[in-house]
Design an enzyme around this catalytic site. Sequence first.
Site, mmCIF file in Angstrom:
data_model
loop_
_atom_site.group_PDB
_atom_site.id
_atom_site.type_symbol
_atom_site.label_atom_id
_atom_site.label_comp_id
_atom_site.label_asym_id
_atom_site.label_seq_id
_atom_site.Cartn_x
_atom_site.Cartn_y
_atom_site.Cartn_z
ATOM 1 N N GLU A 123 0.800 -1.237 0.000
ATOM 2 C CA GLU A 123 0.000 0.000 0.000
ATOM 3 C C GLU A 123 0.830 1.284 0.000
ATOM 4 O O GLU A 123 0.565 2.201 0.778
ATOM 5 C CB GLU A 123 -0.951 0.004 1.205
ATOM 6 C CG GLU A 123 -1.902 -1.168 1.205
ATOM 7 C CD GLU A 123 -2.920 -1.129 2.347
ATOM 8 O OE1 GLU A 123 -2.818 -0.246 3.217
ATOM 9 O OE2 GLU A 123 -3.812 -1.997 2.354
ATOM 10 N N ASN A 158 2.140 -5.078 -3.231
ATOM 11 C CA ASN A 158 0.734 -5.395 -2.956
ATOM 12 C C ASN A 158 -0.060 -4.116 -2.660
ATOM 13 O O ASN A 158 0.418 -3.249 -1.923
ATOM 14 C CB ASN A 158 0.690 -6.322 -1.724
ATOM 15 C CG ASN A 158 -0.652 -6.949 -1.464
ATOM 16 O OD1 ASN A 158 -1.233 -7.573 -2.358
ATOM 17 N ND2 ASN A 158 -1.159 -6.805 -0.240
ATOM 18 N N HIS A 210 -10.344 -6.034 -2.263
ATOM 19 C CA HIS A 210 -11.425 -5.857 -1.287
ATOM 20 C C HIS A 210 -12.547 -5.174 -2.059
ATOM 21 O O HIS A 210 -12.480 -3.970 -2.333
ATOM 22 C CB HIS A 210 -10.951 -4.994 -0.117
ATOM 23 C CG HIS A 210 -9.854 -5.641 0.676
ATOM 24 N ND1 HIS A 210 -10.056 -6.800 1.407
ATOM 25 C CD2 HIS A 210 -8.548 -5.311 0.842
ATOM 26 C CE1 HIS A 210 -8.912 -7.146 1.992
ATOM 27 N NE2 HIS A 210 -7.987 -6.260 1.665
ATOM 28 N N GLU A 230 -6.123 -10.619 -1.308
ATOM 29 C CA GLU A 230 -6.924 -10.400 -0.091
ATOM 30 C C GLU A 230 -8.408 -10.359 -0.433
ATOM 31 O O GLU A 230 -9.169 -9.554 0.118
ATOM 32 C CB GLU A 230 -6.506 -9.090 0.595
ATOM 33 C CG GLU A 230 -5.024 -9.032 0.929
ATOM 34 C CD GLU A 230 -4.606 -7.795 1.707
ATOM 35 O OE1 GLU A 230 -5.488 -7.065 2.218
ATOM 36 O OE2 GLU A 230 -3.393 -7.552 1.799
ATOM 37 N N ASP A 281 -12.143 -10.271 -0.805
ATOM 38 C CA ASP A 281 -13.420 -10.361 -0.094
ATOM 39 C C ASP A 281 -14.382 -9.419 -0.805
ATOM 40 O O ASP A 281 -13.973 -8.455 -1.434
ATOM 41 C CB ASP A 281 -13.307 -10.082 1.423
ATOM 42 C CG ASP A 281 -12.543 -8.831 1.801
ATOM 43 O OD1 ASP A 281 -12.409 -7.919 0.956
ATOM 44 O OD2 ASP A 281 -12.077 -8.745 2.951
HETATM 45 C C1 XIL Z 1 -6.309 -6.127 8.341
HETATM 46 C C2 XIL Z 1 -6.646 -7.283 9.263
HETATM 47 O O1 XIL Z 1 -7.550 -8.127 8.605
HETATM 48 C C3 XIL Z 1 -7.242 -6.770 10.538
HETATM 49 O O2 XIL Z 1 -7.399 -7.821 11.482
HETATM 50 C C4 XIL Z 1 -6.363 -5.686 11.147
HETATM 51 O O3 XIL Z 1 -7.012 -5.116 12.261
HETATM 52 C C5 XIL Z 1 -6.056 -4.607 10.143
HETATM 53 O O4 XIL Z 1 -5.483 -5.182 8.983
HETATM 54 N N1 XIL Z 1 -5.016 -4.524 3.682
HETATM 55 C C6 XIL Z 1 -4.012 -5.329 4.126
HETATM 56 C C7 XIL Z 1 -4.262 -6.202 5.310
HETATM 57 O O5 XIL Z 1 -2.958 -5.408 3.496
HETATM 58 O O6 XIL Z 1 -3.076 -6.393 6.060
HETATM 59 C C8 XIL Z 1 -5.340 -5.665 6.188
HETATM 60 O O7 XIL Z 1 -5.603 -6.624 7.216
HETATM 61 C C9 XIL Z 1 -6.572 -5.380 5.377
HETATM 62 C C10 XIL Z 1 -6.277 -4.344 4.325
#
Ligand code: XIL
Length: 429
Positions: A138, A180, A216, A243, A245
Amino acid sequence: MTMAMTTGASAGTTLGASAAEKGRYFGAAVAVNKLSTSAYTTILNREFNSVVAENEMKWASNEPQQGVFNHSSGDRLVSHAQANGMSVRGHTLLWHAQQPGWAQGMSGSALRNAAINHVTQVATHYRGKIYAWDVVNEAFADGGSGGRRDSNLQRTGNDWIEAAFRAARAADPGAKLCYNDYNTDGINAKSTGIYNMVRDFKSRGVPIDCVGFQSHLGTSLASDYQANLQRFADLGVDVQITELDVMTGGNQANIYGAVTRACLAVSRCTGITTWGVRDCDSWRGSDNALLFDCNGNKKAAYTAVLNALNAGTGTPTTPPPTTPPPTTPPPTTGGCSASVSLNSWNGGFVASVKVTAGSAGTNGWNVSVTLPSGASVTNTWSATASGSTGTVRFANVDYNGRLTAGQVAEFGFQGTGSGTGMTPTCTAS
Ligand code: XIL
């Protein structure tokens, strides 16, 4: 007489098996403390063949105090993965978020050195065990600028990302190294900024192997989702959905299916990870964003993914990486020998030193290194340094002095200036 012939690929009955038939993995983010919940682990072990730590390999988790590392949860996940034939994604070496308090308060070269040291030490700890590392997470800004996100790391200099990738490569040459990010689910200003960075890295030989698309997602999917993956693949990197979802609602199953089909249609898309197992495990609270409901039942989204995997064709052009062959230790007789490998950037370096015991083994060891003029040691791990310039002597610490014949201990140090040309000499006691 006619012969009956069986043709066609068999249809996998789990996400992992079906993805594997297509030469890919299907993974989940794991909250390591849930590994002792059997309802959770049953699904994880049945359906997934790759894992990533949801939080436990982040900087705040594994270097809570500067130079004090805690890999216990990460190690637990790696053991679980190894025992169950799963690959491991490493998440994440450097990120503006979830930094330990001590790093949040740092800046400039102190932060840069601490960050590179973190990359080196964590990647070294897991060497040979990680399929792909999210080396940097990020680092690009949202919105239309296509530029970097402001952060304490970014303020150490625009080259912080390439310094991190070089340090990660030196520490674990067998891991694929990924950048990422999120909001990169289509061709937009942010994904184009990242695209330009990857192209630049490739042209200058900065080690990068893959780009992770967090994905996401909300209630729709960009129509150019697949085209965006493809343009990165065309730069010569693997792509991974890291990641995934998706917001609940009428479209959830369709979006999950479409993302899966997009990955399968891009030969360098090597796998998909969902950010959790059951809806109630998700960081997205009431979005019910995952493939299993809170009771562990398969949702429509699960079926959409499995069907898409089974209908897919093709395998990635790049085979999954194998553990790099062990480097042959230098020949030794009595005593010990030492070799150094160097990861340098403009103004600094990290040296990784391997000590190999000779035929008699060691009770302890000392390694002398003469630094080039102008160079000095700023930080040492797994050894005790005397001096910081000129000839510096590194002695074993209590846990790595006693070696049997041929056994290897490793330590490292970080320095300012140039470390080129150092020849270590080893003395055993
Ligand atoms: C999130 C976790 O799922 C949570 O449990 C934590 O509180 C915050 O981080 N992008 C990412 C992940 O790269 O590491 C994040 O994970 C979600 C967004």
